[in-house]
Design a protein around this motif. Structure first.
Motif, PDB file in Angstrom:
ATOM      1  N   VAL A  70     -33.924 -41.087  -5.862  1.00 26.93           N
ATOM      2  CA  VAL A  70     -32.878 -40.303  -5.203  1.00 26.93           C
ATOM      3  C   VAL A  70     -32.167 -41.179  -4.171  1.00 26.93           C
ATOM      4  O   VAL A  70     -32.795 -41.696  -3.249  1.00 26.93           O
ATOM      5  CB  VAL A  70     -33.471 -39.053  -4.533  1.00 26.93           C
ATOM      6  N   VAL A  71     -30.858 -41.338  -4.344  1.00 26.44           N
ATOM      7  CA  VAL A  71     -30.058 -42.205  -3.490  1.00 26.44           C
ATOM      8  C   VAL A  71     -28.994 -41.382  -2.783  1.00 26.44           C
ATOM      9  O   VAL A  71     -28.249 -40.624  -3.426  1.00 26.44           O
ATOM     10  CB  VAL A  71     -29.386 -43.331  -4.313  1.00 26.44           C
ATOM     11  N   ASP A  72     -28.914 -41.525  -1.458  1.00 27.50           N
ATOM     12  CA  ASP A  72     -27.856 -40.912  -0.651  1.00 27.50           C
ATOM     13  C   ASP A  72     -27.091 -42.021   0.065  1.00 27.50           C
ATOM     14  O   ASP A  72     -27.698 -42.965   0.589  1.00 27.50           O
ATOM     15  CB  ASP A  72     -28.439 -39.958   0.404  1.00 27.50           C
ATOM     16  N   MET A 112     -32.847 -44.193   0.057  1.00 19.06           N
ATOM     17  CA  MET A 112     -33.338 -44.023  -1.308  1.00 19.06           C
ATOM     18  C   MET A 112     -34.844 -43.800  -1.291  1.00 19.06           C
ATOM     19  O   MET A 112     -35.570 -44.430  -0.521  1.00 19.06           O
ATOM     20  CB  MET A 112     -32.956 -45.209  -2.194  1.00 19.06           C
ATOM     21  N   GLU A 113     -35.281 -42.854  -2.106  1.00 20.15           N
ATOM     22  CA  GLU A 113     -36.716 -42.584  -2.229  1.00 20.15           C
ATOM     23  C   GLU A 113     -37.006 -42.009  -3.605  1.00 20.15           C
ATOM     24  O   GLU A 113     -36.262 -41.173  -4.121  1.00 20.15           O
ATOM     25  CB  GLU A 113     -37.212 -41.638  -1.132  1.00 20.15           C
ATOM     26  N   ALA A 114     -38.085 -42.481  -4.197  1.00 19.49           N
ATOM     27  CA  ALA A 114     -38.539 -41.956  -5.475  1.00 19.49           C
ATOM     28  C   ALA A 114     -39.269 -40.644  -5.239  1.00 19.49           C
ATOM     29  O   ALA A 114     -40.077 -40.531  -4.319  1.00 19.49           O
ATOM     30  CB  ALA A 114     -39.459 -42.957  -6.158  1.00 19.49           C
ATOM     31  N   ARG A 115     -38.969 -39.662  -6.075  1.00 18.51           N
ATOM     32  CA  ARG A 115     -39.584 -38.343  -5.922  1.00 18.51           C
ATOM     33  C   ARG A 115     -40.274 -37.926  -7.204  1.00 18.51           C
ATOM     34  O   ARG A 115     -39.707 -38.012  -8.291  1.00 18.51           O
ATOM     35  CB  ARG A 115     -38.534 -37.305  -5.545  1.00 18.51           C
ATOM     36  N   ALA A 116     -41.506 -37.453  -7.044  1.00 22.41           N
ATOM     37  CA  ALA A 116     -42.256 -36.909  -8.162  1.00 22.41           C
ATOM     38  C   ALA A 116     -41.855 -35.462  -8.398  1.00 22.41           C
ATOM     39  O   ALA A 116     -41.136 -34.846  -7.594  1.00 22.41           O
ATOM     40  CB  ALA A 116     -43.752 -37.013  -7.878  1.00 22.41           C
ATOM     41  N   GLY A 151     -42.494 -43.638   0.006  1.00 22.55           N
ATOM     42  CA  GLY A 151     -41.732 -43.422   1.218  1.00 22.55           C
ATOM     43  C   GLY A 151     -40.264 -43.751   0.970  1.00 22.55           C
ATOM     44  O   GLY A 151     -39.832 -43.983  -0.158  1.00 22.55           O
ATOM     45  N   ALA A 152     -39.474 -43.785   2.046  1.00 22.41           N
ATOM     46  CA  ALA A 152     -38.024 -43.947   1.911  1.00 22.41           C
ATOM     47  C   ALA A 152     -37.537 -45.254   2.519  1.00 22.41           C
ATOM     48  O   ALA A 152     -38.055 -45.722   3.539  1.00 22.41           O
ATOM     49  CB  ALA A 152     -37.291 -42.787   2.574  1.00 22.41           C
ATOM     50  N   ILE A 153     -36.545 -45.826   1.870  1.00 23.26           N
ATOM     51  CA  ILE A 153     -35.719 -46.868   2.483  1.00 23.26           C
ATOM     52  C   ILE A 153     -34.543 -46.147   3.133  1.00 23.26           C
ATOM     53  O   ILE A 153     -33.855 -45.354   2.490  1.00 23.26           O
ATOM     54  CB  ILE A 153     -35.207 -47.862   1.431  1.00 23.26           C
TER      55      ILE A 153
END
Length: 327
Positions: free
Chosen positions: A216-218, A300-304, A312-314
């Protein structure tokens, strides 16, 4: 088991094990001062780190300050980045107006590995006219891989999985591509999300040696994309084997997937600006989205499927680099 690195004034930081809620940690101890040492001695280190994870699960640990987290692997011997998503490659050919690359082998380049930015570090750039772009991807960290290792055997050498932002300078990239000598100026240091995890810790999110999670990228607080890593044309095992075809891979080598991209980009969006610009070129004949400006932020963070975020998030801001004064 989640591994992280606390800043301690040294280039490699202090290796710690973090609880599932990312609220507490335990130091890995003097025998495992940093992640590079651990991955170089993974045969013995893994059991020690797993025991600390069990203690954390039972409630032990010190309070974790996320602001003190560096990249889980702040520097390493080698960073090799693939381009394993066919959709991304196809769109990049449109973005750069270049012919297809005629090969059935994975694409891969060797990039800068002497520094990985931490998850919240401000990232300096010399000139926004260079076309500042983020690239969300996944990566793996391997132990020592012998030359000629097959893809079947390479999977056993994948010890940790990480999430990466592979920063790119898009106006410099076509110039370097045309030289045939690879990247230097167009590829500054990458960033890593705070936690490195063993593949098994991802559960169903690790499938066929791929990270089957949405990334997920914002951008500046607005949704930009949520492509899934399952769509890799080449698995991480295949990328490791490709890299090791003619050389040994030293323990601590990081191998990237390339920008996460899906054929359904119309609905899931993209993981980099250049892809969006290519989509705009296809639709309207020219790009409408500019690259990043000084002050912009990317998260950006990968989500299950359950909403958890294993890496965690960058969350970083682009800043103006302080350059030496001209003579």
């Amino acid at each position: 088991m989640r591994l992280a690195t606390l800043r301690n004034g040294t280039p490699d930081g202090q290796l710690v094990v973090v609880c599932a809620a990312a609220a507490r940690y335990l130091p890995a101890g003097p025998a495992l001062p940093n992640l590079l040492t651990a991955i170089e001695n993974w045969g013995s280190a893994e059991a020690t780190l797993a025991a600390l994870a069990s203690e954390l699960a039972d409630g032990a640990g010190l309070p974790l300050d996320p602001a003190q987290l560096a990249a889980p692997l702040p520097r390493s011997w080698q960073w090799l980045d693939g381009s394993a998503f066919g959709t991304h490659g196809d769109l990049m050919q449109v973005a750069f107006n270049m012919p297809p690359i005629e090969t059935d082998l994975p694409l891969m380049y060797q990039g800068l590995s002497d520094r990985f930015y931490g998850p919240t570090d401000p990232v300096p750039f010399a000139d926004p006219a260079h076309g500042i772009d983020f690239e969300g991807e996944f990566g793996v960290i391997v132990d020592a891989v012998p030359m000629g290792t097959s893809a079947r055997d390479a999977a056993a050498h994948i010890k940790l999985v990480v999430q990466i932002n592979d920063w790119s300078l898009r106006t410099l990239a076509p110039i370097e591509m045309k030289t045939g000598f690879g990247w230097v100026q167009a590829k500054p240091a990458c960033s890593m999300a705070p936690f490195a995890v063993p593949p098994a810790a991802l559960g169903q999110g690790w499938h066929d040696n791929r990270v089957a999670l949405d990334l997920v990228v914002d951008w500046n607080g607005a949704p930009f994309g949520h492509a899934n890593g399952r769509a890799m044309d080449f698995s991480f095992a295949e990328l490791v084997a490709h890299a090791a075809r003619t050389r040994d891979l030293v323990a601590g080598t990081v191998i990237g997937s390339g920008t996460v991209s899906n054929p359904e980009y119309a609905t899931v969006g993209s993981s980099c600006i250049s892809e969006r610009r290519a989509i705009e070129i296809i639709a309207a004949g020219k790009p409408a989205t500019a690259f990043m400006a000084i002050g912009d932020r990317v998260r950006m963070e990968a989500r299950a499927a359950d909403g958890s975020t294993p890496f965690g998030a960058i969350d970083q801001q682009v800043v103006q680099a302080s350059l030496p004064a001209a003579c």
